[in-house]
Scaffold this motif. Structure first.
Motif, short mmCIF file in Angstrom:
data_model
loop_
_atom_site.label_atom_id
_atom_site.label_comp_id
_atom_site.label_asym_id
_atom_site.label_seq_id
_atom_site.Cartn_x
_atom_site.Cartn_y
_atom_site.Cartn_z
N THR A 77 0.82 -1.21 0.00
CA THR A 77 0.00 0.00 0.00
C THR A 77 0.86 1.25 0.00
N GLY A 78 1.91 1.29 0.82
CA GLY A 78 2.79 2.45 0.87
C GLY A 78 3.49 2.70 -0.45
N LEU A 79 3.99 1.63 -1.08
CA LEU A 79 4.63 1.78 -2.39
C LEU A 79 3.63 2.24 -3.44
N LEU A 80 2.44 1.67 -3.41
CA LEU A 80 1.42 2.05 -4.37
C LEU A 80 1.09 3.54 -4.26
N MET A 81 0.86 4.00 -3.04
CA MET A 81 0.53 5.41 -2.84
C MET A 81 1.71 6.31 -3.23
N SER A 82 2.92 5.89 -2.90
CA SER A 82 4.10 6.68 -3.28
C SER A 82 4.25 6.76 -4.79
N GLY A 87 4.29 9.67 -9.49
CA GLY A 87 3.93 9.62 -10.90
C GLY A 87 3.09 10.80 -11.34
N MET A 88 2.15 11.24 -10.48
CA MET A 88 1.32 12.40 -10.83
C MET A 88 2.15 13.67 -10.91
N VAL A 89 3.12 13.82 -10.03
CA VAL A 89 3.99 15.00 -10.10
C VAL A 89 4.89 14.92 -11.32
N TRP A 90 5.41 13.74 -11.59
CA TRP A 90 6.33 13.60 -12.72
C TRP A 90 5.63 13.64 -14.07
N ILE A 91 4.33 13.45 -14.11
CA ILE A 91 3.61 13.60 -15.38
C ILE A 91 3.84 15.00 -15.94
N VAL A 96 7.54 10.85 -19.44
CA VAL A 96 7.87 9.44 -19.65
C VAL A 96 8.00 8.72 -18.31
N TYR A 97 8.76 9.30 -17.38
CA TYR A 97 8.94 8.69 -16.06
C TYR A 97 7.62 8.64 -15.29
N GLY A 98 6.86 9.72 -15.37
CA GLY A 98 5.56 9.75 -14.68
C GLY A 98 4.62 8.69 -15.19
N THR A 99 4.57 8.53 -16.50
CA THR A 99 3.71 7.51 -17.09
C THR A 99 4.16 6.12 -16.66
N CYS A 100 5.46 5.89 -16.65
CA CYS A 100 5.98 4.58 -16.23
C CYS A 100 5.60 4.28 -14.77
N LEU A 101 5.74 5.26 -13.89
CA LEU A 101 5.38 5.04 -12.48
C LEU A 101 3.89 4.79 -12.32
N LEU A 102 3.08 5.51 -13.06
CA LEU A 102 1.64 5.28 -12.97
C LEU A 102 1.27 3.91 -13.54
N LEU A 103 1.98 3.46 -14.56
CA LEU A 103 1.75 2.11 -15.08
C LEU A 103 2.15 1.04 -14.07
N VAL A 104 3.25 1.28 -13.34
CA VAL A 104 3.65 0.35 -12.28
C VAL A 104 2.58 0.32 -11.19
N ALA A 105 2.07 1.49 -10.82
CA ALA A 105 1.00 1.55 -9.81
C ALA A 105 -0.24 0.81 -10.30
N ALA A 106 -0.59 0.99 -11.56
CA ALA A 106 -1.75 0.28 -12.12
C ALA A 106 -1.51 -1.22 -12.13
N ALA A 107 -0.28 -1.64 -12.42
CA ALA A 107 0.04 -3.07 -12.39
C ALA A 107 -0.09 -3.63 -10.98
N LEU A 108 0.32 -2.85 -9.97
CA LEU A 108 0.15 -3.29 -8.59
C LEU A 108 -1.32 -3.45 -8.23
N VAL A 109 -2.15 -2.52 -8.69
CA VAL A 109 -3.59 -2.60 -8.41
C VAL A 109 -4.19 -3.82 -9.09
N VAL A 110 -3.86 -4.02 -10.37
CA VAL A 110 -4.40 -5.16 -11.11
C VAL A 110 -3.92 -6.47 -10.49
N GLY A 111 -2.65 -6.54 -10.13
CA GLY A 111 -2.12 -7.74 -9.49
C GLY A 111 -2.82 -8.04 -8.17
N GLY A 112 -3.08 -7.00 -7.39
CA GLY A 112 -3.81 -7.19 -6.14
C GLY A 112 -5.22 -7.68 -6.36
#
Length: 140
Positions: A77-82, A87-91, A96-112
């Motif tokens: 949860t802490g990593l997901l929120m971070s 990612g929102m700030v880096w957008i 590019v970095y912001g999109t990648c972080l948001l995709l990682v966050a989305a992957a964590l949500v889907v995996g959960g």
């Protein structure tokens, strides 16, 4: 130019360290929010300690499992929120970095969600077998 490059290098290291510390603080904050759950498990473990011969072992098992589950859930949860916040700030700053972080966050949500769905389907299958549903055999 050398002094400016040195200062930029020091600034990058400081920013990276600050980001890492903030991610760890987010993890710890969620972990502390889960404190009532593992404290309840500790209370149950203290009660189990009164069982002769195996009480100490049961206490250790219950407390360690509760603490491990709280640690894993709070880390996720802490990593997901971070990742979402960074990612929102880096957008805006680095798309590019912001999109990648948001995709990682989305992957964590889907995996959960997939993990949760698999766990609930396994428990429902066990319930059907006990209740005489599919897979139940009346022959001993």
């Amino acid at each position: 130019p050398e002094m400016v490059e040195k200062m930029l290098s020091e600034n990058r290291q400081e920013v990276l360290l600050t980001r890492l510390v903030c991610i760890l603080v987010a993890w710890f904050a969620v972990f502390l929010c889960m404190a009532p759950f593992w404290m309840a498990a500790e209370t149950i473990g203290n009660l189990l300690d009164y069982i002769p011969f195996v009480g100490g072992m049961l206490e250790s098992i219950v407390e360690t499992m509760a603490l491990s589950v709280a640690c894993c859930c709070s880390c996720t949860t802490g990593l997901l929120m971070s990742f979402i916040v960074i990612g929102m700030v880096w957008i805006v700053m680095r798309p590019v970095y912001g999109t990648c972080l948001l995709l990682v966050a989305a992957a964590l949500v889907v995996g959960g969600l997939i993990f949760q769905g698999n766990a609930s389907s396994r428990s429902s299958r066990k319930g059907q077998k006990r209740a005489g549903g599919p897979g139940y055999s009346s022959i001993p």
